[in-house]
Design an enzyme around this catalytic site. Structure first.
Site, PDB file in Angstrom:
ATOM      1  N   SER A  64     -40.131  11.658  44.656  1.00 59.78           N
ATOM      2  CA  SER A  64     -39.019  12.093  43.806  1.00 59.78           C
ATOM      3  C   SER A  64     -39.183  13.474  43.200  1.00 59.78           C
ATOM      4  O   SER A  64     -38.267  13.960  42.519  1.00 59.78           O
ATOM      5  CB  SER A  64     -38.787  11.076  42.688  1.00 59.78           C
ATOM      6  OG  SER A  64     -38.205   9.897  43.205  1.00 59.78           O
ATOM      7  N   LYS A 105     -36.285  15.750  43.723  1.00 62.89           N
ATOM      8  CA  LYS A 105     -35.062  15.843  42.919  1.00 62.89           C
ATOM      9  C   LYS A 105     -34.930  17.168  42.178  1.00 62.89           C
ATOM     10  O   LYS A 105     -33.825  17.531  41.757  1.00 62.89           O
ATOM     11  CB  LYS A 105     -34.988  14.654  41.961  1.00 62.89           C
ATOM     12  CG  LYS A 105     -34.828  13.307  42.679  1.00 62.89           C
ATOM     13  CD  LYS A 105     -34.728  12.150  41.694  1.00 62.89           C
ATOM     14  CE  LYS A 105     -34.454  10.822  42.379  1.00 62.89           C
ATOM     15  NZ  LYS A 105     -35.625  10.250  43.037  1.00 62.89           N
ATOM     16  N   SER A 138     -35.256   9.391  37.263  1.00 57.95           N
ATOM     17  CA  SER A 138     -35.496   9.428  38.702  1.00 57.95           C
ATOM     18  C   SER A 138     -34.641   8.390  39.434  1.00 57.95           C
ATOM     19  O   SER A 138     -35.104   7.737  40.363  1.00 57.95           O
ATOM     20  CB  SER A 138     -36.988   9.207  39.008  1.00 57.95           C
ATOM     21  OG  SER A 138     -37.342   9.818  40.230  1.00 57.95           O
TER      22      SER A 138
END
Length: 360
Positions: free
Chosen positions: A116, A119, A173
């Site tokens: 993640s 992101k 997240s």
């Protein structure tokens, strides 16, 4: 005149006390320079609430044995007392954001899944497109995770503003939120992924490749060096800085009477208001192939640093590594000073590598 020296990558040794520097942030280039003033921080958007426990799957891959002291010494006891900085994360980088001096590195250019941490790139691509953050965006079946089977508190059909999606993607997240940002992008997901890779190339991230906006796929790969470039670029966006350092977020979803509570996946952000941490940007990541990852911009011992910690074993190791770095910096790091003709001469550390160098 006192001196300070750093050992080869993976070990650092210091010999002088600390002295603070002022922080100056370099202007972003290319894509990052397109961040519009409309995305500046709006304090009224910040919301607070109680934290919610997140879950993670057990690590599947077999890992070599590592000294237990690395995991248990959250206060950095061994690193501060011995003068050596020991990091348990498999790949790591500590860099001065202003001078680009590498203070510590470990498997600097080894490609690895980044989970993640992806992101941050997702957010930059959304903001670079200058899309209306107040537009309504919906979660569809295309945003459900059929790859890893992760859960979500955003059911299909949930509608919220693009800005709320961005908040959930960066703070909690939330994978469906990150996916919806790509699904609702002009040209759809395929164009979004194309623009993610174009952005990476523009930043000189030559060992980086993206295949989705969430990081759930292990085909999203990068290196510690490339991620330092990404963190440096993301730091140029005031909205990304504000969102990623928000500890908690409260959002009304659908017809629920009570808002859903989300909290930042980085425990250091959640405790920073009651500690000495000065965090300017943060993002965590985890899938079994990537291990537990953490990237941050933080001011430690008066120095603006970029921290990249990848492929950590154990739920708390990346946090322990960050605390060890902070303890070591506060105990050892300094700018050298001497008197010359009545004035003070500042002598920095020797530069071993810069963000503009090619990775190898």
């Amino acid at each position: 005149m006192c001196s300070i020296a750093f050992a080869p990558a993976g070990q650092a040794t210091a010999k002088s006390p600390s002295k603070k520097h002022s922080v100056s942030v370099a202007k972003s280039k290319k894509y990052s320079s397109r961040a519009s003033s409309q995305y500046r921080v709006n304090p009224e958007k910040t919301k607070s609430m109680r934290p919610v426990k997140l879950h993670a799957h057990a690590r599947k891959s077999a890992r070599p044995a590592i000294d237990a002291e690395m995991f248990d010494s959250f206060e950095g006891k061994s690193s501060a007392s011995s003068g050596n900085l020991s990091i348990a994360s498999t790949k790591a980088l500590v860099m001065n954001q202003n001078t680009h001096e590498i203070i510590y590195s470990k498997n600097l250019d080894t490609p690895t899944p980044i989970a993640s941490v992806t992101k941050l790139m997702t957010a930059m691509v959304v903001l670079d497109a200058k899309l209306n953050l107040n537009d309504q965006v919906s979660i569809t079946d295309m945003d459900v995770d059929y790859l890893k089977g992760t859960s979500s508190r955003l059911p299909v059909g949930t509608t919220m503003t693009r800005e709320d999606m961005l908040n959930l993607a960066l703070i909690a997240s939330e994978n469906r939120a990150a996916s919806a940002l790509a699904t609702n992008y002009p040209g759809g997901k395929a164009r979004f992924i194309q623009d993610m890779n174009a952005k990476a190339a523009s930043l000189g991230m030559m060992n980086t490749h993206f295949e989705d906006s969430t990081g759930l796929t292990s085909n999203n790969v990068s290196t510690a060096m490339d991620l330092a470039k990404m963190v440096h670029a993301a730091y140029q966006y005031p909205l990304i800085r504000q969102i990623t350092t928000t500890s908690d977020y409260d959002l009304n979803v659908g017809s629920r009477r009570q808002p859903i509570h989300f909290h930042n996946t980085n425990a250091l952000v959640r405790e920073s208001t009651n500690s000495s941490w000065e965090i300017g940007l943060s993002k965590t990541g985890y899938i079994s192939e990537a291990g537990r990852c953490l990237v941050m911009q933080a001011t430690i011992a008066g120095e603006p640093l970029i921290l990249v910690l990848l492929d950590s074993v154990g739920k708390l190791t990346r946090i322990g590594d960050a605390r060890r770095i902070k303890k070591w910096m506060e105990h050892n790091y300094s700018t050298l000073t001497s008197h010359n003709d009545g004035g003070i001469v500042l002598t920095g550390l020797s530069m071993s590598r810069t963000l503009g160098d090619e990775a190898n």
